[in-house]
Motif scaffolding. Structure first.
Motif, short mmCIF file in Angstrom:
data_model
loop_
_atom_site.label_atom_id
_atom_site.label_comp_id
_atom_site.label_asym_id
_atom_site.label_seq_id
_atom_site.Cartn_x
_atom_site.Cartn_y
_atom_site.Cartn_z
N ILE A 35 -94.57 -14.56 -40.50
CA ILE A 35 -94.09 -15.95 -40.51
C ILE A 35 -92.58 -15.99 -40.70
N ARG A 36 -92.01 -17.19 -40.55
CA ARG A 36 -90.58 -17.38 -40.73
C ARG A 36 -90.24 -17.40 -42.22
N LEU A 37 -88.98 -17.11 -42.53
CA LEU A 37 -88.54 -17.08 -43.92
C LEU A 37 -88.70 -18.44 -44.58
N SER A 38 -88.46 -19.53 -43.86
CA SER A 38 -88.60 -20.87 -44.43
C SER A 38 -90.05 -21.14 -44.82
N GLU A 39 -91.00 -20.59 -44.05
CA GLU A 39 -92.41 -20.76 -44.38
C GLU A 39 -92.78 -19.91 -45.61
#
Length: 297
Positions: A250-254
């Motif tokens: 997943i993305r870092l923001s997630e």
């Protein structure tokens, strides 16, 4: 700030009062020949030292964290508690040895003088308890000192009973007997402190349900595995934990959203104050929450 200053004045007053009564009891014990009065004086002396060191450690522990002490100075109070407890045990051992010798070689004791000094000590302990009574429900440190003074009061009562017996009888054996009882009580009081401080300094894990923690973490959407967990106590009030979680790619923001959920869960439900989380995709998916268990001690 005002509350801190008031606490300082109260600690100072109790320390001074205990120091004065310690000197009075030591002189009274020497001139009356009472070993139990001297044992009570040694108990008061240890409390005087404990109060002074405890208050100093409390001040040090409030210093902010820095590059040299990244977790701050909170363990100053743990070191002070360990020192004070060890001092209590040492005093108890010395008193018991002296009491055994006194059983073998009884000495004449001035019961009336012993009674007067013991009553003065009892009054001083009541005054000390009054000085700290207002803060005992707002500060654990003050409450611990208050309970210490309560034990001093009980010790003074025991000495008064012995003094009354010796005033009207020649039962010199009562004095060393009371000394042993007080010494055993001091050691009994000190042992839980030693045990707790030892566990903290050995970085023992806080008493929480780790199987339940694992289930709660796996219930968070996005976490598929938890491993490499470490938990330890900074002091008796603050706990830290580090752990690895496996997530999808997943993305870092997630991942940050998952971090926030983990942090809130551990802080609100398990009183873990500081949490360090490492997110991984594939590495460690087959590892356990802890390393394979060895013999626990």
């Amino acid at each position: 700030m005002h509350q801190h200053q008031v606490s300082g004045k109260r600690f100072g007053g109790v320390t001074l009062l205990n120091a004065v009564i310690t000197v009075v009891e030591i002189l009274g014990g020497i001139f009356s020949g009472s070993l139990s009065l001297l044992s009570d004086a040694m108990h008061n002396l240890s409390d005087t030292i404990s109060i002074a060191i405890g208050y100093g450690a409390q001040i040090i522990s409030q210093r902010p964290e820095n590059s040299k002490r990244t977790y701050g100075y909170q363990r100053a109070q743990i070191l002070a508690a360990l020192f004070n407890a060890a001092l209590l045990v040492l005093i108890a051992v010395v008193l018991i040895i002296e009491a055994i010798q006194r059983f073998q070689h009884p000495e004449k004791i001035d019961g009336p003088l012993m009674l007067v000094v013991a009553v003065i000590g009892l009054i001083a302990n009541f005054v000390s308890m009054f000085l700290l009574n207002a803060g005992k429900d707002t500060s654990l440190n003050i409450k611990a000192t208050y309970l210490h003074l309560l034990s001093d009061t009980l010790s003074s009562v025991a000495v008064i009973i012995g003094a009354l017996v010796l005033t009207f009888t020649d039962a010199e054996w009562v004095d060393p007997l009371l000394t042993i009882i007080v010494a055993l009580y001091i050691a009994y009081e000190a042992w839980p402190i030693i045990k707790t401080t030892f566990n903290i300094l050995m970085q023992t894990s806080p008493a929480v349900n780790y199987d339940e923690i694992e289930r709660d973490l796996l219930a968070i959407d996005g976490i598929c595995h938890v491993h490499h967990l470490h938990a330890w106590m900074i002091d008796e009030h603050h706990n830290s934990m580090s752990l690895h979680i496996n997530c999808d790619d997943i993305r870092l923001s997630e991942a940050e959203q998952i971090y926030q959920q983990v942090d809130q869960l551990l802080k609100n439900k398990y009183q873990i104050d500081h949490v360090t989380i490492q997110a991984e995709c594939y590495r460690g998916r087959h590892e356990r929450l802890f390393n394979p268990d060895s013999d626990q001690f």
